[in-house]
Write an enzyme that holds these catalytic residues in place. Structure first.
Site, PDB file in Angstrom:
ATOM      1  N   SER A  90     -21.031   9.950  10.751  1.00  0.00           N
ATOM      2  CA  SER A  90     -20.293   9.741   9.751  1.00  0.00           C
ATOM      3  C   SER A  90     -19.100   8.609  10.046  1.00  0.00           C
ATOM      4  O   SER A  90     -18.423   8.201   9.076  1.00  0.00           O
ATOM      5  CB  SER A  90     -19.470  11.168   9.569  1.00  0.00           C
ATOM      6  OG  SER A  90     -18.315  11.144  10.571  1.00  0.00           O
ATOM      7  N   THR A 211     -16.626  10.647   7.541  1.00  0.00           N
ATOM      8  CA  THR A 211     -15.025  10.233   7.637  1.00  0.00           C
ATOM      9  C   THR A 211     -14.219  11.075   8.868  1.00  0.00           C
ATOM     10  O   THR A 211     -14.441  12.272   8.856  1.00  0.00           O
ATOM     11  CB  THR A 211     -14.281  10.631   6.423  1.00  0.00           C
ATOM     12  OG1 THR A 211     -14.948   9.959   5.354  1.00  0.00           O
ATOM     13  CG2 THR A 211     -12.860   9.824   6.553  1.00  0.00           C
ATOM     14  N   THR A 229     -14.201   5.660   8.623  1.00  0.00           N
ATOM     15  CA  THR A 229     -15.468   6.031   8.053  1.00  0.00           C
ATOM     16  C   THR A 229     -16.687   5.383   7.947  1.00  0.00           C
ATOM     17  O   THR A 229     -16.401   3.850   7.632  1.00  0.00           O
ATOM     18  CB  THR A 229     -15.515   6.783   6.687  1.00  0.00           C
ATOM     19  OG1 THR A 229     -16.484   7.142   6.111  1.00  0.00           O
ATOM     20  CG2 THR A 229     -15.171   5.507   5.724  1.00  0.00           C
ATOM     21  N   ARG A 239     -20.112  -0.809  -1.552  1.00  0.00           N
ATOM     22  CA  ARG A 239     -19.346   0.289  -2.102  1.00  0.00           C
ATOM     23  C   ARG A 239     -18.237   0.627  -1.023  1.00  0.00           C
ATOM     24  O   ARG A 239     -18.412   0.413  -0.004  1.00  0.00           O
ATOM     25  CB  ARG A 239     -20.159   1.479  -2.228  1.00  0.00           C
ATOM     26  CG  ARG A 239     -19.290   2.888  -2.654  1.00  0.00           C
ATOM     27  CD  ARG A 239     -19.186   3.789  -1.582  1.00  0.00           C
ATOM     28  NE  ARG A 239     -18.415   4.866  -1.834  1.00  0.00           N
ATOM     29  CZ  ARG A 239     -17.877   5.849  -1.315  1.00  0.00           C
ATOM     30  NH1 ARG A 239     -17.766   5.595   0.079  1.00  0.00           N
ATOM     31  NH2 ARG A 239     -17.348   7.036  -1.741  1.00  0.00           N
ATOM     32  N   VAL A 240     -17.111   0.772  -1.486  1.00  0.00           N
ATOM     33  CA  VAL A 240     -15.898   1.191  -0.692  1.00  0.00           C
ATOM     34  C   VAL A 240     -15.451   2.160  -1.200  1.00  0.00           C
ATOM     35  O   VAL A 240     -15.317   2.628  -2.460  1.00  0.00           O
ATOM     36  CB  VAL A 240     -14.640  -0.082  -0.737  1.00  0.00           C
ATOM     37  CG1 VAL A 240     -13.365   0.143   0.042  1.00  0.00           C
ATOM     38  CG2 VAL A 240     -15.323  -1.424  -0.154  1.00  0.00           C
ATOM     39  N   GLY A 241     -15.142   3.316  -0.124  1.00  0.00           N
ATOM     40  CA  GLY A 241     -14.527   4.641  -0.655  1.00  0.00           C
ATOM     41  C   GLY A 241     -12.910   4.487  -0.506  1.00  0.00           C
ATOM     42  O   GLY A 241     -12.206   3.588  -0.624  1.00  0.00           O
ATOM     43  N   ASP A 242     -12.509   5.743  -0.258  1.00  0.00           N
ATOM     44  CA  ASP A 242     -10.811   5.818  -0.243  1.00  0.00           C
ATOM     45  C   ASP A 242     -10.359   5.495   1.123  1.00  0.00           C
ATOM     46  O   ASP A 242      -9.085   5.218   1.093  1.00  0.00           O
ATOM     47  CB  ASP A 242     -10.410   7.504  -0.561  1.00  0.00           C
ATOM     48  CG  ASP A 242     -11.077   8.455   0.387  1.00  0.00           C
ATOM     49  OD1 ASP A 242     -12.531   8.069   0.642  1.00  0.00           O
ATOM     50  OD2 ASP A 242     -10.518   9.143   0.746  1.00  0.00           O
ATOM     51  N   THR A 262     -10.670  13.445   3.544  1.00  0.00           N
ATOM     52  CA  THR A 262     -11.941  13.164   3.745  1.00  0.00           C
ATOM     53  C   THR A 262     -12.622  13.677   2.595  1.00  0.00           C
ATOM     54  O   THR A 262     -12.061  14.440   1.627  1.00  0.00           O
ATOM     55  CB  THR A 262     -12.607  13.964   4.991  1.00  0.00           C
ATOM     56  OG1 THR A 262     -12.335  15.300   4.805  1.00  0.00           O
ATOM     57  CG2 THR A 262     -12.011  13.405   6.352  1.00  0.00           C
ATOM     58  N   GLY A 263     -14.183  13.276   2.518  1.00  0.00           N
ATOM     59  CA  GLY A 263     -14.825  13.859   1.208  1.00  0.00           C
ATOM     60  C   GLY A 263     -15.113  12.843   0.083  1.00  0.00           C
ATOM     61  O   GLY A 263     -15.160  11.554   0.266  1.00  0.00           O
ATOM     62  N   GLY A 265     -14.799   9.956  -2.024  1.00  0.00           N
ATOM     63  CA  GLY A 265     -13.807   8.903  -1.901  1.00  0.00           C
ATOM     64  C   GLY A 265     -13.408   8.487  -3.422  1.00  0.00           C
ATOM     65  O   GLY A 265     -12.207   8.212  -3.529  1.00  0.00           O
TER      66      GLY A 265
HETATM   67  N1  GLY Z   1     -14.137   9.605   1.982  1.00  0.00           N
HETATM   68  C1  GLY Z   1     -15.081   8.699   2.709  1.00  0.00           C
HETATM   69  C2  GLY Z   1     -15.712   7.778   1.731  1.00  0.00           C
HETATM   70  O1  GLY Z   1     -15.893   8.658   0.300  1.00  0.00           O
HETATM   71  O2  GLY Z   1     -16.305   6.799   1.647  1.00  0.00           O
END
Ligand code: GLY
Length: 383
Positions: A90, A211, A229, A239-242, A262-263, A265
């Protein structure tokens, strides 16, 4: 503190002694304990909190904090253990790749005493994006570097470039690709089905977000945090998450506390998640209640039917982790069965997250969609 009469992994004295009871390979060998849903712990510092995959990170960070190291250095060196571990798919080295089979990493850091932050997004070829994010904070006048620019910055600071795709992650990516659709040209080996291999866990409705988050408050009340992450497994490249978004996957205010996520994003970004947790703590909520408050907000703002289950609840997972300046800590998930790691009061252990919804019983694995069309990501309660 939660019921301390349960069998527990006791590391009393570990912080003071600065020694480890855990072998270096050893997250899995560490004796841990899950606790029933709990209320916030009484005050006490220092404290290090992390996601459920962060038991080695909390241990390492606490060792460094009791040695007098800055809490940001401590939490980053804690999560580096997980970033460098090829078995954790992860985060970092061995993370699951994007849909082209290339690992792209996101990370952010924030330092309470100076109220500075740094982040990198869609970074390729570097095992430890958290260390690069810390250098963005320390050695640039910027907060976020992405893609090729982030890689060139890492190169300039002497980071070694490696292929982050381990054999295991490549195999899982290839299986995901081969089972994605009946209507493309990628064909799995004869006799292999989604149900008889590791690909079963990678069904489009079960893709993970991975994450690790780790936040700490030291004995003096100084706070810091890091989130790192490999992001959503098999994501669209770029793609970029949170996780690298300050205020979403991480936020630290040295007067109040620190929080991370986590989770899914996308949901955390759209709720301004970690900043909101900190703001709820500022107005007097406990860390756990602050996390729950933002989860309620996420649930209320999840309107897209693709993202709702039959009961109208979010069909994905999000978990928040928070520590207050006075040492109280807590965590909450949308769905039950989540865990977090915490090192507090001399004990490093896993605790159960508070939650909004009881997870349904495990169901048989879903059928492969006939059309090959992707289903929404469910991963209920699982980052
Ligand atoms: N929380 C990690 C992501 O969504 O990339």
């Amino acid at each position: 503190m939660a019921d301390v009469s349960r069998r527990e992994f006791l590391v009393t004295g570990l912080a003071a002694a600065g020694t480890s009871l855990v072998s270096s390979t050893a997250g899995a060998q560490m004796r841990t304990e899950t606790a029933p849903m709990r209320t916030d712990a009484p005050p006490g510092r220092p404290v290090v909190i992390s996601s459920g995959n962060g038991l080695r990170a909390t241990e390492r960070a606490m060792q460094l904090i009791v040695q007098g190291q800055d809490p940001l250095h401590a939490v980053v060196e804690g999560v580096v253990i997980v970033e460098e571990d090829p078995k954790d798919q992860s985060v970092g080295y061995g993370g699951l790749p994007n849909e082209d089979g290339i690992v792209e990493l996101d990370a952010s850091v924030m330092h309470g005493p100076t109220h500075r932050g740094g982040a990198v997004a869609a970074l390729r070829n570097i095992k430890t994006p958290s260390r690069v994010a810390k250098l963005v904070m320390e050695r640039t006048d910027h907060v976020l570097l992405v893609g090729e620019g982030a890689l060139r910055f890492a190169r300039a600071h002497g980071f070694e470039e490696v292929n982050l795709l381990t054999e295991e992650s490549r195999r899982m990516w290839l299986k995901w690709k081969e089972h994605l659709s009946d209507e493309d040209d990628w064909i799995p080996p004869e006799g292999e089905t989604e149900e008889n291999g590791p690909v079963a866990a990678l069904h489009p409705s079960r893709r993970t977000y991975g994450t690790i988050n780790c936040c700490a408050v030291d004995a003096a009340g100084n706070l810091a945090g890091v989130t790192t992450t490999s992001g959503l497994a098999f994501k669209i490249p770029g793609r970029v998450g949170d996780s690298p978004i300050i205020g979403a996957g991480l936020y630290v205010d040295n007067e109040v506390g620190a929080a991370g996520a986590t989770g899914r994003g996308e949901a955390v970004i759209l709720s301004g998640g970690s900043r909101s947790v900190v703001e709820h703590m500022r107005r007097g909520l406990s860390p756990q209640d602050a996390c729950l408050e933002v989860l309620h907000y996420i649930a209320a703002k999840t309107l897209d039917p693709r993202l709702l289950n039959a009961e109208g609840r979010p069909n994905f997972g999000v978990t928040f982790y928070a520590v207050a300046k006075d040492g109280r800590f807590g965590s909450a998930s949308l769905w039950s069965r989540g865990q977090y790691a915490v090192f507090a009061e001399g004990r490093n252990r896993l605790e159960s997250c508070a939650y909004l919804y009881e997870s349904p019983p495990e169901k048989p694995r879903p059928e492969k969609p006939k059309s090959g069309k992707r289903q929404p990501n469910s991963a209920a309660g699982n980052p």
